[in-house]
Write an enzyme that holds these catalytic residues in place. Sequence first.
Site, PDB file in Angstrom:
ATOM      1  N   ASN A   1      -3.316 -15.031 -10.327  1.00  0.00           N
ATOM      2  CA  ASN A   1      -3.176 -14.083  -9.228  1.00  0.00           C
ATOM      3  C   ASN A   1      -3.946 -14.658  -8.053  1.00  0.00           C
ATOM      4  O   ASN A   1      -5.109 -15.033  -8.221  1.00  0.00           O
ATOM      5  CB  ASN A   1      -3.777 -12.731  -9.657  1.00  0.00           C
ATOM      6  CG  ASN A   1      -3.861 -11.730  -8.526  1.00  0.00           C
ATOM      7  OD1 ASN A   1      -3.140 -11.847  -7.540  1.00  0.00           O
ATOM      8  ND2 ASN A   1      -4.727 -10.751  -8.662  1.00  0.00           N
ATOM      9  N   GLY A   2      -3.323 -14.767  -6.898  1.00  0.00           N
ATOM     10  CA  GLY A   2      -4.018 -15.300  -5.723  1.00  0.00           C
ATOM     11  C   GLY A   2      -3.253 -16.469  -5.130  1.00  0.00           C
ATOM     12  O   GLY A   2      -2.059 -16.645  -5.396  1.00  0.00           O
TER      13      GLY A   2
ATOM     14  N   HIS B   1       4.769   8.575  28.198  1.00  0.00           N
ATOM     15  CA  HIS B   1       4.488   7.229  28.699  1.00  0.00           C
ATOM     16  C   HIS B   1       5.463   6.199  28.126  1.00  0.00           C
ATOM     17  O   HIS B   1       5.211   5.008  28.206  1.00  0.00           O
ATOM     18  CB  HIS B   1       3.035   6.851  28.391  1.00  0.00           C
ATOM     19  CG  HIS B   1       2.072   7.818  28.992  1.00  0.00           C
ATOM     20  ND1 HIS B   1       1.761   7.799  30.338  1.00  0.00           N
ATOM     21  CD2 HIS B   1       1.410   8.880  28.462  1.00  0.00           C
ATOM     22  CE1 HIS B   1       0.913   8.792  30.596  1.00  0.00           C
ATOM     23  NE2 HIS B   1       0.696   9.460  29.482  1.00  0.00           N
TER      24      HIS B   1
ATOM     25  N   ARG C   1       1.481  -3.739  -9.449  1.00  0.00           N
ATOM     26  CA  ARG C   1       0.817  -4.787  -8.676  1.00  0.00           C
ATOM     27  C   ARG C   1       1.780  -5.876  -8.211  1.00  0.00           C
ATOM     28  O   ARG C   1       1.391  -6.770  -7.453  1.00  0.00           O
ATOM     29  CB  ARG C   1      -0.291  -5.429  -9.507  1.00  0.00           C
ATOM     30  CG  ARG C   1      -1.330  -4.461  -9.984  1.00  0.00           C
ATOM     31  CD  ARG C   1      -2.369  -5.169 -10.790  1.00  0.00           C
ATOM     32  NE  ARG C   1      -3.195  -5.998  -9.953  1.00  0.00           N
ATOM     33  CZ  ARG C   1      -4.344  -5.623  -9.412  1.00  0.00           C
ATOM     34  NH1 ARG C   1      -4.815  -4.420  -9.639  1.00  0.00           N
ATOM     35  NH2 ARG C   1      -5.028  -6.441  -8.664  1.00  0.00           N
TER      36      ARG C   1
ATOM     37  N   GLU D   1       0.371   8.258   9.252  1.00  0.00           N
ATOM     38  CA  GLU D   1       0.483   8.193   7.798  1.00  0.00           C
ATOM     39  C   GLU D   1       1.852   8.704   7.331  1.00  0.00           C
ATOM     40  O   GLU D   1       2.471   8.125   6.437  1.00  0.00           O
ATOM     41  CB  GLU D   1      -0.673   9.002   7.174  1.00  0.00           C
ATOM     42  CG  GLU D   1      -0.623   9.180   5.675  1.00  0.00           C
ATOM     43  CD  GLU D   1      -0.706   7.896   4.865  1.00  0.00           C
ATOM     44  OE1 GLU D   1      -0.785   6.809   5.461  1.00  0.00           O
ATOM     45  OE2 GLU D   1      -0.633   7.980   3.632  1.00  0.00           O
TER      46      GLU D   1
ATOM     47  N   TRP E   1       3.953 -10.879  -7.815  1.00  0.00           N
ATOM     48  CA  TRP E   1       4.342 -10.636  -6.432  1.00  0.00           C
ATOM     49  C   TRP E   1       4.360 -12.026  -5.796  1.00  0.00           C
ATOM     50  O   TRP E   1       3.324 -12.655  -5.637  1.00  0.00           O
ATOM     51  CB  TRP E   1       3.334  -9.729  -5.734  1.00  0.00           C
ATOM     52  CG  TRP E   1       3.780  -9.283  -4.371  1.00  0.00           C
ATOM     53  CD1 TRP E   1       4.573  -8.219  -4.087  1.00  0.00           C
ATOM     54  CD2 TRP E   1       3.458  -9.881  -3.117  1.00  0.00           C
ATOM     55  NE1 TRP E   1       4.759  -8.128  -2.728  1.00  0.00           N
ATOM     56  CE2 TRP E   1       4.092  -9.140  -2.107  1.00  0.00           C
ATOM     57  CE3 TRP E   1       2.703 -10.995  -2.748  1.00  0.00           C
ATOM     58  CZ2 TRP E   1       3.984  -9.456  -0.754  1.00  0.00           C
ATOM     59  CZ3 TRP E   1       2.607 -11.315  -1.401  1.00  0.00           C
ATOM     60  CH2 TRP E   1       3.248 -10.544  -0.422  1.00  0.00           C
TER      61      TRP E   1
ATOM     62  N   LYS F   1       4.499   6.384   5.179  1.00  0.00           N
ATOM     63  CA  LYS F   1       5.049   6.780   3.879  1.00  0.00           C
ATOM     64  C   LYS F   1       6.572   6.657   3.902  1.00  0.00           C
ATOM     65  O   LYS F   1       7.174   6.178   2.958  1.00  0.00           O
ATOM     66  CB  LYS F   1       4.669   8.227   3.514  1.00  0.00           C
ATOM     67  CG  LYS F   1       3.224   8.490   3.192  1.00  0.00           C
ATOM     68  CD  LYS F   1       2.767   7.984   1.845  1.00  0.00           C
ATOM     69  CE  LYS F   1       2.183   6.620   1.912  1.00  0.00           C
ATOM     70  NZ  LYS F   1       0.766   6.452   2.074  1.00  0.00           N
TER      71      LYS F   1
ATOM     72  N   LYS G   1       0.829  -3.069  -4.981  1.00  0.00           N
ATOM     73  CA  LYS G   1      -0.205  -2.059  -4.775  1.00  0.00           C
ATOM     74  C   LYS G   1      -1.468  -2.634  -4.149  1.00  0.00           C
ATOM     75  O   LYS G   1      -2.004  -2.089  -3.201  1.00  0.00           O
ATOM     76  CB  LYS G   1      -0.533  -1.414  -6.124  1.00  0.00           C
ATOM     77  CG  LYS G   1      -1.623  -0.359  -6.058  1.00  0.00           C
ATOM     78  CD  LYS G   1      -1.077   0.927  -5.535  1.00  0.00           C
ATOM     79  CE  LYS G   1      -2.125   2.005  -5.362  1.00  0.00           C
ATOM     80  NZ  LYS G   1      -1.709   2.948  -4.330  1.00  0.00           N
TER      81      LYS G   1
ATOM     82  N   GLU H   1       7.782   2.882   4.050  1.00  0.00           N
ATOM     83  CA  GLU H   1       7.619   2.069   2.851  1.00  0.00           C
ATOM     84  C   GLU H   1       8.444   2.566   1.678  1.00  0.00           C
ATOM     85  O   GLU H   1       8.799   1.782   0.807  1.00  0.00           O
ATOM     86  CB  GLU H   1       6.143   1.926   2.454  1.00  0.00           C
ATOM     87  CG  GLU H   1       5.444   3.189   2.081  1.00  0.00           C
ATOM     88  CD  GLU H   1       3.959   2.976   1.760  1.00  0.00           C
ATOM     89  OE1 GLU H   1       3.581   1.886   1.318  1.00  0.00           O
ATOM     90  OE2 GLU H   1       3.179   3.916   1.947  1.00  0.00           O
TER      91      GLU H   1
ATOM     92  N   CYS I   1       0.085  -9.151  -8.103  1.00  0.00           N
ATOM     93  CA  CYS I   1       0.218  -9.757  -9.419  1.00  0.00           C
ATOM     94  C   CYS I   1      -0.693  -9.024 -10.406  1.00  0.00           C
ATOM     95  O   CYS I   1      -1.833  -8.693 -10.095  1.00  0.00           O
ATOM     96  CB  CYS I   1      -0.111 -11.232  -9.467  1.00  0.00           C
ATOM     97  SG  CYS I   1       0.905 -12.234  -8.399  1.00  0.00           S
TER      98      CYS I   1
HETATM   99  C1  F6R Z   1       0.338   2.601   1.907  1.00  0.00           C
HETATM  100  C2  F6R Z   1      -0.687   1.874   1.184  1.00  0.00           C
HETATM  101  C3  F6R Z   1      -1.335   0.723   1.854  1.00  0.00           C
HETATM  102  C4  F6R Z   1      -2.819   0.648   1.475  1.00  0.00           C
HETATM  103  C5  F6R Z   1      -3.456  -0.619   2.060  1.00  0.00           C
HETATM  104  C6  F6R Z   1      -4.939  -0.697   1.741  1.00  0.00           C
HETATM  105  O1  F6R Z   1       0.846   3.672   1.167  1.00  0.00           O
HETATM  106  O2  F6R Z   1      -0.980   2.182   0.054  1.00  0.00           O
HETATM  107  O3  F6R Z   1      -1.170   0.763   3.228  1.00  0.00           O
HETATM  108  O4  F6R Z   1      -3.467   1.790   1.954  1.00  0.00           O
HETATM  109  O5  F6R Z   1      -2.816  -1.744   1.527  1.00  0.00           O
HETATM  110  O6  F6R Z   1      -5.162  -0.681   0.367  1.00  0.00           O
HETATM  111  P1  F6R Z   1      -6.583  -0.378  -0.229  1.00  0.00           P
HETATM  112  O7  F6R Z   1      -6.933   1.025   0.093  1.00  0.00           O
HETATM  113  O8  F6R Z   1      -6.435  -0.602  -1.710  1.00  0.00           O
HETATM  114  O9  F6R Z   1      -7.536  -1.347   0.409  1.00  0.00           O
END
Ligand code: F6R
Length: 614
Positions: A101-102, A507, A27, A484, A75, A488, A609, A491, A2
Amino acid sequence: MCGIVGYVGGKSAQEVVVEGLRRLEYRGYDSAGVALVHDGAIVGDKRAGKLANLDKALAEAPLPESHTGIGHTRWATHGGPTDVNAHPHRGSRGRVAVVHNGIIENFAVLRAELEAAGHELASETDTEVAAHLLEREVSAGADLAAAMRTVSARLEGAFTLVAVDAAAPDRVVASRRNSPLVVGVGDGEHFVASDVAAFIEHTRDALELGQDEVVTITCDEVSVTDYAGTPVEPRAFHVDWDLSAAEKGGFDWFMRKEIFEQPHAVGDALLGRHDDAGRLQLDEVRMSEDEIRSVDKIIITACGTAFYAGLVAKYAIEHWTRIPCEVELAHEFRYRDPILTRDTLVVAISQSGETADTLMAIRHARAQRAKVLAICNTNGSTIPRESDAVIYTHAGPEIGVASTKGFTTQLVACYLLGLYLAQVRATKFGDEIAAVVDELSAMPARMQRLLDDAETVYAVARELKDVRSVLFLGRHAGFPVALEGALKLKELAYIHAEGFAAGELKHGPIALIEEGMPVFCIVPPRGRDFLHDKMVSGIQEIRARGARTIVVAEEGDRSVDGYADVLLRIPASSTLLQPLTAVVPLQLFACELATAKGHDVDQPRNLAKSVTVE
Ligand code: F6R
């Protein structure tokens, strides 16, 4: 999660608030809404879906002129993403409007109390109870700030609330607990927002708010108190990036722009942290040499991509310092009753500095008297504020939901920390440390070479746009890179992707391999013969079973030529630093493949985010 904005000043509140929401849309993008104070009443609009829907509604039915307003991009937590559940929410008489937010954890009890007193609540959200409670307080004669203090003290959970009162058109009042809020200080105008991006086009001067504080902004004043009404002096800070950093600058996506910013961001993360002789200067760690020498265990805690940076850090820190290092997902960490003492150093990695799981993990660690060091990108955010010390990553704002430059600058901060500990504890000679620092300084140019050849990766991505599944294999520091790469792709492209330690294949996972399945293979540098050769054998084994191998190997490594269906070359680097370059083609691949599929790369479905709820 949010985005929230509040504004009081001489400009059109609608324009400032909606523009602010545009910069915060990363967000959350389930719905958006605004509320303005006009002529002794609240006016506003709110729509399910992305901000564009609200834009369209406001273009068709503009709101009247106002200089005081609030806005929200959501969100969804409580209640689905509908017009009714969109924020702002109002009290029963429509006098007070609130964005939130929350999660208000005791909302059911409060809702029952309000309903018993005859209030009718229109939405399924937890937020609406705050609007009704605030309106009840101001109707009984409290001013909005006093009402906010009383109501906030009754709420449990995590919240930032921002409110306006139709009877007090000159002010916006906000409150925060466990959820982000910063104040923007302009000339004859003030702002509150989830992060500085919302007001960066108007001012770069900001104030941090502490836990359980209420702020009132008017055109000319900012006043902050705790929930008991005692005045508090907020900490001021200056934002070291400007509007251009929060815009796409000619790229189609923020994510692509941020991938291309990495050489610069990695350079900035190194700036001022070593002298010409390669000696680390990391006073930010704020630990005496004795304290550093007495550390007997390091626990790195983080989520998602930041967790993968932590996995790489473990290899480097243990190798350079010989201090045992554990890496743990923040949401698992505190529930397993970890063993923490005064000699444990807990390192929390978070790009946003607001991830609720990581925040709760550091609170737990500090309660056990462990020392907490944050690695963070966001000035003014909660995790660094609640840590004993912080190493900022200086990546500039990361707006694309998928982390890219956040990850590579976290790696740099981890490397610097490991080298600094090794320097103080003398587990590496000065010239050995200087050699790694030299190589780190060479990394921006190596990353740039990869980016200059992005088209090679894009072509592979476009060709594979209809695949259903992709695997990623790595060993040692290449294993977190494989994880990683898979994250990527999941998502952004919404296709099945998994990362494995290559040694684990036999395994079980090798059963997944079928004819034509694309498998990325991150080949370790040749300097580590035993790792390198094992990886090459693994590639042969999956290729023999029909895999289509996309091999990421260093320049000049001819040993893989015969086993690669596609060969992506990366500049030669040492094993521990290779993740900084090896991840770049994987980021480019996911970005381009998702683009080719027609997805919104900056706002992938179901995500937001910064994950400010547990
Ligand atoms: C993936 C991504 C998330 C963040 C995770 C932690 O691309 O961005 O997996 O890495 O939510 O977020 P932060 O670093 O803001 O604590």
